[in-house]
Each structure stands twice: as structure tokens, then as C-alpha cells.
Write a protein that holds these residues in place. Sequence first.
Motif, PDB file in Angstrom:
ATOM      1  N   HIS A  24      -7.486 -58.005  24.516  1.00  0.00           N
ATOM      2  CA  HIS A  24      -7.456 -56.831  23.637  1.00  0.00           C
ATOM      3  C   HIS A  24      -6.845 -55.611  24.299  1.00  0.00           C
ATOM      4  O   HIS A  24      -6.459 -54.689  23.629  1.00  0.00           O
ATOM      5  CB  HIS A  24      -8.868 -56.523  23.147  1.00  0.00           C
ATOM      6  N   SER A  25      -6.744 -55.582  25.602  1.00  0.00           N
ATOM      7  CA  SER A  25      -6.124 -54.429  26.263  1.00  0.00           C
ATOM      8  C   SER A  25      -5.340 -54.872  27.480  1.00  0.00           C
ATOM      9  O   SER A  25      -5.711 -54.611  28.619  1.00  0.00           O
ATOM     10  CB  SER A  25      -7.201 -53.414  26.684  1.00  0.00           C
TER      11      SER A  25
ATOM     12  N   GLU B  29      -2.746 -51.954  23.592  1.00  0.00           N
ATOM     13  CA  GLU B  29      -3.834 -51.255  24.265  1.00  0.00           C
ATOM     14  C   GLU B  29      -4.661 -50.540  23.213  1.00  0.00           C
ATOM     15  O   GLU B  29      -4.157 -49.625  22.547  1.00  0.00           O
ATOM     16  CB  GLU B  29      -3.306 -50.255  25.302  1.00  0.00           C
ATOM     17  N   GLU B  30      -5.899 -50.980  23.067  1.00  0.00           N
ATOM     18  CA  GLU B  30      -6.782 -50.428  22.048  1.00  0.00           C
ATOM     19  C   GLU B  30      -6.088 -50.511  20.685  1.00  0.00           C
ATOM     20  O   GLU B  30      -5.751 -51.586  20.233  1.00  0.00           O
ATOM     21  CB  GLU B  30      -7.200 -49.006  22.421  1.00  0.00           C
ATOM     22  N   ARG B  31      -5.800 -49.374  20.045  1.00  0.00           N
ATOM     23  CA  ARG B  31      -5.171 -49.404  18.722  1.00  0.00           C
ATOM     24  C   ARG B  31      -3.661 -49.256  18.792  1.00  0.00           C
ATOM     25  O   ARG B  31      -2.992 -49.189  17.759  1.00  0.00           O
ATOM     26  CB  ARG B  31      -5.745 -48.286  17.847  1.00  0.00           C
TER      27      ARG B  31
END
Length: 409
Positions: free
Chosen positions: A12-13, A149-151
Motif C-alpha cells: 500500500h505504500s 503512496e497512501e492516496r
Amino acid sequence: MGTCFSSSSVNHSPTTTGHSSSGIFSIEGSNGSGNSRFWSASGGDDMLYPNGQILATPNLRIFSFAELKAATRNFRSDTVLGEGGFGKVYKGWLDDKSTSKNGSGSSVIAVKKLNPESMQGFQEWKSEVNFLGRLSHPNLVKLLGYCWEERELLLVYEFMQKGSLENHLFGRSSAVQTLPWDIRLKILIGAARALAFLHTSETQIIYRDFKASNILLDGSYNSKISDFGLAKMGPSASQSHVTTRVMGTYGYAAPEYVATGHLYVKSDVYGFGVVLVEMLTGLRALDTNRPSGQHNLIVWVKPLLSHRRKLKDILDSRLEGKYPSKAAAQIAQLALACLGPEQKTRPSMKEVVETLERINSAKEKPKVPRINTTHPTAYRHSQPSLHHPSPLHPRQGGNRAYQQAPRAW
């Protein structure tokens, strides 16, 4: 059958830079029985698309958000190349050897950044990474890497100096040069080779969004197709089509797909036929600024394509009559075949490539007939410059990343 993604296949990151994404993503096609089959390139048509291959795993660089922020000067407004349904595309510069160099010693890239309010979002971002991360062909835009990265979702591409075919055909800027006949034919051949490559792999790939704005041009006017956000794996051997939600752009989408949601490999051929007509006429597939009865280019022009005398009156006036009349008629006939109302009657993209190659090899010298001053394209430059397509999905204009060439890419 569609594209399948493992729910645990992506970190997710991922912030590490300079590493391959091999093993992070997986693309499989379900054959309906629960078994999976992987892509493998067809080996029988190498002359149509030299050096084309489908990689076993994506070979992409993972960029950090900070790295791309620096490359685009903090996503500064004067680095914007264009904007589409996914988000804005920025020109960037990397001070390393990961991409090809320009004259100043920096690597020039194009960075597509997801707009958080975009309705395309994550699924199309993944589709782009998975398809272009594995597909390698001279007539496909090269995806260099990505960032998640994140959103923040970003895609990093090679820089295409001449921008989009759409801008060259329909742009109003004085800096946009008219495409001569031989360059138009070169562009068509390259784009046709790309679709033929996709269609003739062992597991067929349906592009689904073929249009002028998704055909990009390098410094030598070599064409490369981009934007695989809507691409689909083709049907299995026991099926003729894929049934899917209707997405694409009005004016380019095949009638059987719009009516039923049944997507065939030859649905792409219809879209290619529309671009053939746009290339001949210099007019958009849809334009409500044209007189009544002429808003839809194909509905208006299709009856005229089989008549040489009438064809002469609808050819792009910016060619100034400098085109080979026999070749133009042959292109018109090819367009009619591609626009067949039933998918089974349309030629394959392999046949389209072969036809275009034959036309090109004839080397017919352009003739200069008398120019018709009442040509239907004569009012083109009085029209608004904004493109107002009617999309079948929430992309609102599709990929506009290259509309502002030559400052684009």
C-alpha cells in the motif's frame, strides 16, 4: 472474462525507488472454469510487429512521491501537458540514467497524477500498470514506472515530443503543423501494428478505447497508443466475446458493444475505422458545432466514402489537394470495411496492417486537383478549440494528456 488482481498483490505504500516491480502485480485471465491462463506472445506474425513481446512479469520502476514531486517542480502549473478523466499529466525531468537523455543531460518524462475526485481511479490505474507493465512493442507507449503512496497514485511514461494525433488533426494553435499525407499513412500503420499485436497474442487483448487522443507521436512521428485503463483480456477459445459494462467514448465505440455490452476483438477494428475517417477528413468523430445532420461524422460521411468524386469533396482541406487519389480511395474503402455494422464482417487488424502496407508500398505520387473552397472543413478553424466528446463512462473526454502538442511531452 476480465482482468483479475490479487487482493494482496500490491504494497500500500511502496516508497523504495529504483526497484523492479516484478512479482508485485499479477494478471491472469479466467477461462470461466476457475483455471487461469497467462499471456504468451504469438510467434507467427513477427513481420507485422517486430520486437513485440509480452513480459512474464511487469518490469517497472517504483518511484517515490517526493521524487516525482521534485521532477515536476512540485507539479507546477507550467509543467502541465494536458488533462484527462484520470487527472493531469506533467512534464518532468530526472537527473539519472533511468530513461533516455535529452540535449541538456536530464531525462524527460511524463507523469500522470490521479485527481482524487476522478471517477476512474484505482482500477484503471492498476489496469494501466498491469497491461503496459508487461506489454513491449515499438508502437505502444512505454510505461517506465509508477508511484503509490497512501492516496497518491501516479504513472510515469516516456516523453512523446509531438503530442497526440488529436491535436495535430483538430488543434487550432499556429504551432501545430498540418500532417502531410505520407505522415498520416505512417501514423496509421504504426497504430494498426499495435492493435494487431494485441489481437494476435495467444490470449487476445481488447484495447476498447481506440481514438485519436490515445495515439501519441514521438519526434519522428512514429505512433504509439497509450492509456490501457479500459483494456480487457479477450474471450477464451470457447467464447466469441466478452460481456462487460459499456465504457469508452461515443463516436468511436462499435454499435454491437453499445447496444449489448458484448465486446469483440473486432470492436477495436470499428474504432480504427473511425480514426481512418478522421484522418481523411480532418474532422472529429462527434462535433455538435457542425450543421444539423453532420454532428456524427460516420453517419454523415459513410455514404460518401465509396464515391471517388464525393470523397474528393470531404477530404481534409489542409492537405491542399496534395494526396494520391488512388490511395485515398483505398483508405476510404478500408474504412468502410472496418465500419461494417456486424463485427464478423470486419477485417482483422492483421489484414488492416497488410492493406495499409500495400497502399504505402505503391508509392503513388500525390496529385494536385483543384481545391474546393466550399469544402466542409473550411469552417473548422472558426469552431471552439475545446473538445466536447460524449463518453460512455465517466472519463469526460478520455486521455487528453497530449492534446497540447508540440509543448506536450
